[in-house]
Design an enzyme around this catalytic site. Structure first.
Site, PDB file in Angstrom:
ATOM      1  CD  GLU A 264      -1.636   2.451   1.544  1.00 12.41           C
ATOM      2  OE1 GLU A 264      -2.342   3.408   1.180  1.00 12.41           O
ATOM      3  OE2 GLU A 264      -0.591   2.608   2.226  1.00 12.41           O
ATOM      4  CD  GLU A 265       2.464   3.451   3.958  1.00 13.49           C
ATOM      5  OE1 GLU A 265       2.463   4.471   3.265  1.00 13.49           O
ATOM      6  OE2 GLU A 265       1.875   3.377   5.055  1.00 13.49           O
TER       7      GLU A 265
ATOM      8  CG  ASP B 166      -4.603   2.830   5.422  1.00 19.23           C
ATOM      9  OD1 ASP B 166      -3.943   2.995   6.466  1.00 19.23           O
ATOM     10  OD2 ASP B 166      -4.081   2.696   4.309  1.00 19.23           O
TER      11      ASP B 166
HETATM   12 ZN   LIG Z   1      -1.784   3.294   5.398  1.00 14.97          ZN
END
Ligand SMILES: [Zn+2]
Length: 347
Positions: free
Chosen positions: A219-220, A240
């Site tokens: 995700e990052e 998140d």
């Molecule tokens: Zn995140």
């Protein structure tokens, strides 16, 4: 409170398994074992994510919830002539947020070394203008905890360009319920999802729809849960962190429901549904807009997924730095998800 103790227990284990994006296998394996122990079927995607599934009454329309175990971190960019390491960032943060932090260097041979991330000009007894010097890739370095005098000494340890570097999480829960740690983004949400699956199993809840729990690992760096989305998925909810700061409604004490981030608005019907669930179940929440933010749900939409996408999560202070939240935020987020997975699909 029993719920939050279970969540922070899982969280402590997760943050202590280094998992910068690109180096997430151990953390994903840890999650896989957790689901295995619960006898919940799960499989790994080729990209290294984990998808656990609880079968529901309706298998033709499905839900997907995701949270990510990958974190910020770094990679050895260069071994400097004095044996210290120059870093290349993984994910988006500011160098000042890791200055002074303890770290680990994960070598390709499997050996791990500890170190400290410092400005080259740290010693006040030597460098007059160290305070003004830029916190950048040039000046930030890792002091490895080994006797090294030059680049060759460091190489002889087995350290090389491309080795992953992880940051010390420094996990703590204070007596009054603050959870302080790096990587609460997004391991706090992963812990909530894991505990949610455990709770549903333990209470013998049969979900109305087959529901996937997608533990994402990229995700990052922008392409986490954007592939391997089961075809029958109708609703895709990213769990998140909620972003806290000037002008934000999100706090460390509620569940944050995102209306819009840099990627644009989230699905309006799904957002309204989440708000109604929070209202009906007495769950503390705020609707918010995150100015500089994207999620795996928006990544999925960009990749072409035809789903209703949403984003909720615990409020995390000082995100992508020394983060903090409160157990009440974890609890509200858990309760909202517990209600959500048992609710009807959005029309
Ligand atoms: Zn995140």
């Amino acid at each position: 409170m029993k719920q939050t103790q279970a969540i922070t227990g899982i969280l402590e284990q997760l943050v202590n398994i280094p998992s910068p994006s690109g180096y997430t296998e151990a953390c994903i394996d840890h999650c896989a074992t957790y689901f295995e122990d619960l006898e919940v079927p799960a499989y790994k995607t080729k990209k290294g994510a984990l998808i656990a599934t609880l079968e529901g009454e309706d298998n033709t329309q499905q839900r997907l919830l995701t949270a990510h175990v990958d974190t910020l971190g770094a990679m050895v960019k260069e071994i400097k002539s004095d044996g210290t390491l120059k870093l290349s960032m993984i994910g988006g943060f500011r160098w000042n947020s890791v200055e002074g932090e303890y770290c680990e260097i994960h070598t390709a041979s499997g050996a791990t070394y500890s170190g400290t991330i410092l400005m080259h000009q740290t010693s006040v007894h030597v460098y007059k203008d160290g305070g003004e010097a830029k916190r950048n890739q040039e000046n930030i370095e890792v002091r490895v905890d080994a006797e090294v005098h030059n680049a060759q000494d460091t190489k002889d340890l087995g350290v090389q360009v491309g080795d992953f570097v992880s940051f010390d999480p420094r996990f703590q829960v204070t007596d009054n319920g603050f959870v302080k740690s790096r990587h609460l983004d997004d391991k706090a949400s992963v812990a909530i999802l894991m505990h949610l699956v455990d709770t549903l199993k333990e209470e013998g809840v049969v979900l109305p729809y087959t529901t996937h729990f997608y533990i994402s690992n990229n995700e990052e760096i922008g392409y986490g849960g954007n592939a391997s989305i089961p075809e029958e998925t109708v609703e895709y909810l990213a769990v998140d962190m909620g972003a806290i700061g000037d002008g934000q409604t999100t706090t460390e004490y509620i569940a944050s429901i995102c209306a819009k981030d840099s990627s644009g608005p989230y699905h309006y019907g799904l957002r309204q549904h989440l708000v109604q669930l929070a209202e009906h179940n007495d769950i503390g929440y705020e609707i918010d807009i995150y100015p500089y933010y994207g999620s795996d749900a928006s990544a999925a939409i960009r990749a072409g997924a035809d789903v209703k996408h949403g984003l909720i999560g615990p409020g995390i202070d000082a995100s992508h730095a020394v983060e903090r939240t409160h157990v009440s935020s974890l609890e509200h987020t858990f309760n909202l998800l517990f209600a959500y997975v048992q609710s009807e699909l959005v029309e």
